[in-house]
Design an enzyme around this catalytic site. Structure first.
Site, mmCIF file in Angstrom:
data_model
loop_
_atom_site.group_PDB
_atom_site.id
_atom_site.type_symbol
_atom_site.label_atom_id
_atom_site.label_comp_id
_atom_site.label_asym_id
_atom_site.label_seq_id
_atom_site.Cartn_x
_atom_site.Cartn_y
_atom_site.Cartn_z
ATOM 1 N N HIS A 77 7.208 8.762 7.443
ATOM 2 C CA HIS A 77 7.301 9.532 6.202
ATOM 3 C C HIS A 77 8.065 8.752 5.125
ATOM 4 C CE1 HIS A 77 5.891 13.001 8.513
ATOM 5 N NE2 HIS A 77 6.780 12.640 9.425
ATOM 6 N N SER B 110 1.983 -14.035 -12.279
ATOM 7 C CA SER B 110 1.900 -13.120 -13.410
ATOM 8 C C SER B 110 1.819 -13.940 -14.683
ATOM 9 C CB SER B 110 3.133 -12.209 -13.448
ATOM 10 O OG SER B 110 3.237 -11.542 -14.696
#
Length: 447
Positions: A169, A294
């Site tokens: 979770h 990038s």
């Protein structure tokens, strides 16, 4: 505009052409035409060997010359068939006429009418297409996916003793070992690959409506069912469906699509896990000189291979889903909707191949960051609470879960000292206290 990698509409034949070029041998228009010729030639030779009375005079030594028609099949031959198709407006009939011209060259005019004898076009399509699909899976798909699985196996062995904080979770959970988490994917992939391999490559072969009507009316004394089984199963290496309409019912092909889709889902799961581990700094990535992560941020090395793979797997699965849902459905004895859909079976295979190779590329860039993994374990001592409360249960200690819950759900920093101090407050023997104090996030990794 000429078709090049820059002018292609599909990235399969454009940007990713170098990755998918091998699939042109199985899924291109040229390949489909070539393997139609292959089936027609092998069918004629099978009739000769059966034999039919009118073919007893055929010189069987010429069989290899007939096979040379498809062995030496060229783009020029395919172009000549497409030229014939402009007149026939029927692709399989154009193949028949092409072969008849080749028979003329070999002075085999008396035998020409036994080319495509008793067949409908789907006897050719529904054998040629599963044949090329089988070739593509065996020659391109399995080598690629096996390389991926073997890469994972090597990592599973290499990282077998690396303790790692698990996350359920999205929250810190009982520690595991990195190698074991990789082995999870190995087992899943191998299990689904075994299921894929268990599905037959089914083919239809039985005349206009699947009953050998034309064959039987011409030669009622022949066992055409046995002939069809021999030709499809033994000569072509496929599996003949016994009861069909004009077309193969595609149920097994749908099963293969579903199996490929399940494997792709596992790969998506793998891609996302690797992406997440990289974002957690558990892995760094090998840097290639000159590459840019990038256009704006010079420091970035993005996990683009796993992202590329995930995107291509999504496209592949959407198409596999459609193929599996659509192809088994056909009105009465046949409608044409399967024909145009079948021409696209190479597309999801191509996107899958792009994805597999991208995942392998990403896996080969991984650099294990043991320091980050160890630091994460050290920062999450509350995960040993499960171990402590389980031993306390073993010893009959009252309400151990609740005691650990009260300790670990406070806002105070929990570390080794905190845990040790807590253990000292428990009304248990010194031996049990010592046992509990030996438990750390680094060694609480199970078996």
């Amino acid at each position: 505009m000429m078709l090049t990698s820059l002018s292609a509409i599909s990235p399969i034949d454009g940007r990713y052409r170098n990755t998918t070029a091998e699939l042109a041998n199985y899924f291109s228009e040229y390949a489909l035409i070539k393997y139609r010729v292959f089936v027609e030639i092998e069918y004629f030779i099978a009739l000769v060997e059966y034999p039919l009375p009118q073919l007893q005079q055929f010189d069987k030594t010429l069989s290899e010359k007939l096979r040379d028609i498809y062995r030496n099949f060229s783009e020029a031959d395919a172009e000549s068939i497409k030229e014939i198709e402009k007149t026939t407006n029927h692709d399989v009939k154009a193949v028949e006429y092409f072969i008849k011209k080749e028979f003329d060259k070999l002075s085999l005019e008396p035998f020409k009418e036994f080319i495509h004898f008793g067949l409908t076009s789907q006897d050719i399509n529904n054998t040629a297409i599963p044949y090329t699909f089988k070739l593509a899976i065996n020659n391109s798909y399995y080598p690629a996916i096996n390389e991926l699985v073997n890469t994972l196996k090597n990592y599973a062995r290499e990282w077998d003793q690396i303790p790692m904080l698990a996350h359920t979770h999205g929250q810190p959970a009982s520690p595991t070992r990195l190698g074991k988490e990789i082995q999870v994917f190995v087992e899943r992939l191998e299990g689904q690959l075994q299921q894929l391999k268990s599905v037959s490559y089914s083919a239809k072969f039985g005349g206009a409506t699947g009953n050998f009507n034309a064959h039987h009316i011409a030669y009622p004394g022949k066992d055409w069912k046995a002939f069809g089984n021999h030709f499809v199963n033994d000569v072509l290496g496929l599996s003949r469906s016994q009861f069909t309409t004009q077309i193969e019912h595609y149920d097994n092909f749908a099963a293969q699509c579903d199996a490929l889709k399940r494997i792709n889902n596992i790969l998506i799961d793998l891609d996302r896990d690797m992406w997440t581990y990289i974002s957690m700094n558990y892995f760094k990535q090998k840097i290639k000189a000159g590459e840019v992560g990038s256009s704006a941020m010079p420091h970035k090395v993005n996990p683009i291979d796993f992202e590329n793979s995930e995107g291509n797997l999504g496209i592949a699965n959407a198409l596999f889903e459609h193929l599996a849902a659509k192809l088994p459905i056909s009105r009465l004895q046949r409608d044409l909707t399967d024909s145009t859909v079948l021409r696209n079976i190479g597309v999801p295979v191509a996107h899958t191949l792009i994805a597999i190779k991208s995942t392998v590329k990403g896996l080969n860039k991984l650099l294990l960051n043991k320091e980050a993994i160890s630091a994460d374990l050290e920062a999450n001592w509350p995960v040993v609470a499960e171990a402590i409360q389980t031993i306390l249960r073993r010893e009959g200690y009252p309400n151990p879960y609740e005691a650990l819950k009260d300790l670990t759900r406070t806002n105070q920093q929990i570390n080794g000292h905190t845990i040790a101090a807590f253990v000292d407050t428990l009304d248990i023997s010194d031996a049990i206290k010592q046992e509990l104090k030996q438990i750390t996030p680094l060694n609480y990794t199970g078996i």
